[in-house]
Design an enzyme around this catalytic site. Structure first.
Site, short mmCIF file in Angstrom:
data_model
loop_
_atom_site.label_atom_id
_atom_site.label_comp_id
_atom_site.label_asym_id
_atom_site.label_seq_id
_atom_site.Cartn_x
_atom_site.Cartn_y
_atom_site.Cartn_z
N ASP A 52 -49.35 94.00 -9.30
CA ASP A 52 -48.33 94.95 -8.85
C ASP A 52 -46.94 94.37 -9.09
O ASP A 52 -46.76 93.14 -9.16
CB ASP A 52 -48.49 95.25 -7.36
CG ASP A 52 -49.82 95.93 -7.06
OD1 ASP A 52 -50.39 96.56 -7.97
OD2 ASP A 52 -50.29 95.81 -5.91
N1 URA Z 1 -54.56 93.57 -5.51
C1 URA Z 1 -53.42 94.19 -5.13
O1 URA Z 1 -53.40 94.92 -4.16
N2 URA Z 1 -52.32 93.98 -5.88
C2 URA Z 1 -52.27 93.15 -6.94
O2 URA Z 1 -51.22 92.98 -7.56
C3 URA Z 1 -53.46 92.50 -7.31
C4 URA Z 1 -54.60 92.73 -6.59
#
Ligand code: URA
Length: 241
Positions: free
Chosen positions: A103
């Site tokens: 993310d």
């Molecule tokens: N899980 C998440 O919620 N975000 C990420 O960036 C990676 C795994």
């Protein structure tokens, strides 16, 4: 391989741009300027220089980045710069892709490559590549939350429970979670389903790869020796390519 093809393969631009670099006397090997675009070059183990900077010939490129917050893992980012903007243009020209996604606000280990086989192996759910995350959570962790994460929690888009390979409280607000899946927002949604909330997320490990302690956010390094070290451990993939 001819010098012009070699430069093109290493991301130095179009045929025309590579020709111009060579004819301008900007390309040298072993201290010797080469102005013949069709010179036959032995590229195995080659180090060549373009405009005073040394480059090692790489058939494929594997990059390990410490992803900073505020960057998207996309070729066409919508709200924030792409992680690709942190790499030199020669690597971007090679069409590097991120191996899975983090993310925008997640930090830590991110692999990028132009090797389609590696990308396939490392993102395939069947390969069960383990990813280790460190999540800072809002509420103190308790045994019930850890047990729920290990036993499996139900996410809204899948009736089957999703379980963590391991869930350990490093301290009251720091969760170490090891997952093999790669669902959208998986850590954040699993932690929410277990009754807590992720406030910060960082990836420390992915398969064979660990984030080096001295690699600062936004920094990256080449990962070499992939084929020698990794392929033999992935029997289904060994011998391909
Ligand atoms: N899980 C998440 O919620 N975000 C990420 O960036 C990676 C795994």
């Amino acid at each position: 391989m001819t010098l012009i093809k070699l430069l093109q393969s290493q991301g130095f631009g179009t045929r025309r741009e590579c020709r111009s670099l060579i004819l301008s006397g900007l390309v040298s090997i072993g201290g010797q300027i080469i102005t013949d675009t069709d010179a036959d070059i032995d590229y195995q183990g080659l180090v060549f220089s373009v405009d005073g900077k040394d480059w090692q010939y790489r058939e494929n490129v594997y990059v390990l980045m410490n992803k900073p917050a505020g960057h998207e893992c996309s070729q066409k980012p919508k709200h924030h710069p792409s992680v690709l903007s942190l790499l030199p243009v020669q690597l971007r020209n090679r069409g590097l892709q991120t191996v899975g996604r983090l993310d925008e606000d997640t930090t830590g280990l991110l692999l990028l490559t132009d090797d389609g086989q590696f990308l396939h192996v490392y993102t395939s759910p069947k390969k069960n590549i383990a990813k280790v995350y460190r999540a800072t959570v809002k509420h103190p962790l308790d045994k019930a939350q850890l047990a729920a994460l290990r036993a499996g929690v139900v996410l809204h888009d899948d009736p089957d429970p999703v379980m963590a390979q391991s869930a350990i409280a490093r301290d009251a607000h720091t969760l170490e979670l090891t997952l093999t899946g790669g669902k959208y927002h998986q850590v954040k949604r699993m932690v929410a389903a277990a009754g807590n909330r992720v406030e910060a997320l960082h990836r420390e490990r992915m398969g064979e790869f660990e984030l080096p302690a001295d690699l600062k956010p936004g920094e990256w390094c080449y990962v070499d020796l992939y084929r020698e070290t990794l392929l033999p451990r992935l029997p289904e993939e060994a011998g391909r390519g």
